[in-house]
Enzyme design. Structure first.
Site, PDB file in Angstrom:
ATOM      1  N   GLY A  25       5.301 -24.002  -1.872  1.00 15.00           N
ATOM      2  CA  GLY A  25       5.570 -24.311  -0.374  1.00 15.00           C
ATOM      3  C   GLY A  25       4.555 -25.341   0.069  1.00 15.00           C
ATOM      4  CB  SER A  26       3.063 -28.380  -0.975  1.00 13.49           C
ATOM      5  OG  SER A  26       3.981 -29.274  -1.896  1.00 13.49           O
ATOM      6  CG  ASN A  27       7.892 -30.793   0.369  1.00 15.27           C
ATOM      7  OD1 ASN A  27       7.747 -31.773   0.973  1.00 15.27           O
ATOM      8  ND2 ASN A  27       7.866 -30.841  -0.845  1.00 15.27           N
ATOM      9  CG  MET A 108      13.638 -23.249  -7.277  1.00 17.17           C
ATOM     10  SD  MET A 108      13.936 -25.253  -7.221  1.00 17.17           S
ATOM     11  CE  MET A 108      14.483 -25.153  -8.969  1.00 17.17           C
ATOM     12  NE  ARG A 109      20.906 -16.424  -4.212  1.00 15.39           N
ATOM     13  CZ  ARG A 109      21.441 -15.853  -5.379  1.00 15.39           C
ATOM     14  NH1 ARG A 109      21.083 -16.307  -6.765  1.00 15.39           N
ATOM     15  NH2 ARG A 109      22.522 -14.979  -5.133  1.00 15.39           N
ATOM     16  CG  LEU A 111      21.842 -21.900   0.224  1.00 14.73           C
ATOM     17  CD1 LEU A 111      21.370 -23.051   1.024  1.00 14.73           C
ATOM     18  CD2 LEU A 111      21.798 -20.502   0.200  1.00 14.73           C
ATOM     19  CG  HIS A 127      16.346 -34.645  -4.835  1.00 15.17           C
ATOM     20  ND1 HIS A 127      16.507 -33.468  -5.679  1.00 15.17           N
ATOM     21  CD2 HIS A 127      16.389 -35.677  -5.706  1.00 15.17           C
ATOM     22  CE1 HIS A 127      16.715 -33.888  -7.103  1.00 15.17           C
ATOM     23  NE2 HIS A 127      16.549 -35.123  -7.179  1.00 15.17           N
ATOM     24  CG  ASP A 163      19.892 -32.361  -5.665  1.00  9.42           C
ATOM     25  OD1 ASP A 163      19.183 -31.478  -4.730  1.00  9.42           O
ATOM     26  OD2 ASP A 163      19.460 -32.096  -6.762  1.00  9.42           O
TER      27      ASP A 163
HETATM   28  C1  GRF Z   1       9.591 -30.303  -4.180  1.00  6.66           C
HETATM   29  O1  GRF Z   1       9.275 -31.725  -5.266  1.00  6.66           O
HETATM   30  C2  GRF Z   1      10.904 -30.614  -3.650  1.00  6.66           C
HETATM   31  O2  GRF Z   1      11.148 -32.099  -3.535  1.00  6.66           O
HETATM   32  C3  GRF Z   1      11.644 -29.837  -4.641  1.00  6.66           C
HETATM   33  O3  GRF Z   1      11.090 -28.966  -4.971  1.00  6.66           O
HETATM   34  C4  GRF Z   1       9.635 -29.113  -4.764  1.00  6.66           C
HETATM   35  C5  GRF Z   1       8.797 -28.063  -4.190  1.00  6.66           C
HETATM   36  O4  GRF Z   1       7.710 -28.202  -3.993  1.00  6.66           O
HETATM   37  N1  GRF Z   1      12.725 -29.468  -4.063  1.00  6.66           N
HETATM   38  P1  GRF Z   1       6.812 -27.273  -2.905  1.00  6.66           P
HETATM   39  O5  GRF Z   1       7.035 -25.799  -3.158  1.00  6.66           O
HETATM   40  O6  GRF Z   1       7.253 -27.743  -1.512  1.00  6.66           O
HETATM   41  O7  GRF Z   1       5.339 -27.635  -3.063  1.00  6.66           O
END
Ligand code: GRF
Length: 236
Positions: A25-27, A108-109, A111, A127, A163
């Site tokens: 969840g860094s984003n 990671m699922r 939809l 992405h 994507d």
């Molecule tokens: C990121 O690189 C995002 O682009 C990809 O999955 C990764 C998720 O990273 N879809 P985080 O969980 O946001 O750290």
């Protein structure tokens, strides 16, 4: 004030955003951080994970953001959910929290077209590559193998095809001769953390419109094409 939430300048009510995650969840954290600014046009109202152990859930809780787990796998007394039941449960949570915009961030699922259709033009994904290059997984490894000189990240609207979908923001960085998957991933991740809050801001402000499958970003008094944030040479 118009009731149409896509109207440019409709900054009065912050859009309620749900971030969907499966991992660290860094984003998501970058979006939460950006939304701390009272002038940011969106609030992160909910974080949902399909994985109960996702590290990002704890980060969200620590930041005071509501969280939910919608797990399709059998766990404890909860039965295994098929795709339709999983998406019904997800939709119910989103509705309960009165969500306006959904941001996928390492979710990671896949939809279904039905679910995606419901959130058409209101669901973003990030992405780690310059789409349409390197869709799918292992983007950094494949970029290095292909010998590309530029790599980067893309925020795009979600459509049923993985994507794909109109591009809202991209930022490119150079690939260095001594890059490894690890070093490249780290610089791309820094890019992701910059462009996702920017793309969400543009959408929440009603500045993003789709014409013939391409995003048009409305800036004051003018329209520009898909936003490309100039690379900064890949500085960390
Ligand atoms: C990121 O690189 C995002 O682009 C990809 O999955 C990764 C998720 O990273 N879809 P985080 O969980 O946001 O750290």
């Amino acid at each position: 004030m118009t009731a149409n939430w896509t109207s440019p300048g409709d900054f009065m009510s912050r859009k309620r955003v749900a971030v969907l995650i499966s991992g660290r969840g860094s984003n998501m954290a970058a979006l939460i951080e950006a939304a701390k600014d009272k002038n940011y046009p969106a609030e992160i109202a909910l974080v949902v994970s399909n994985v109960a152990a996702a590290g990002g859930l704890q980060t969200a809780r620590s930041a005071g953001v509501a969280t939910a787990v919608v797990n399709h796998k059998k766990s404890g007394k909860s039965p295994k959910l098929d795709r339709a039941a999983f998406e019904r449960a997800l939709q119910a949570v989103l509705q309960h929290h009165r969500i306006d915009i959904v941001c996928l961030a390492g979710f990671m699922r896949l939809l279904s077209a039905d679910f995606v259709g419901h959130w058409q033009d209101r669901m973003l994904n990030i992405h780690p590559a310059l789409l349409p290059a390197f869709k799918g997984l292992d983007t950094h490894k494949r970029a290095l193998e292909a010998g590309v000189m530029q790599h980067g990240a893309t925020v795009h609207f979600v459509v049923p095809e993985m994507d794909s979908g109109p591009i809202v923001a991209q930022e490119a960085i150079e690939v260095r001769p001594d890059d490894t998957e690890v070093t490249l991933a780290a610089r791309v991740l820094a890019v992701e953390h910059r462009i996702y809050p920017l793309a969400l801001k543009l959408l929440a402000e009603g500045r993003v419109h789709i014409e013939r499958g391409r995003c048009i970003i409305n800036t004051v008094g003018s329209s520009v094409g898909p936003l490309i944030v100039p690379g900064n040479g890949g500085a960390e």
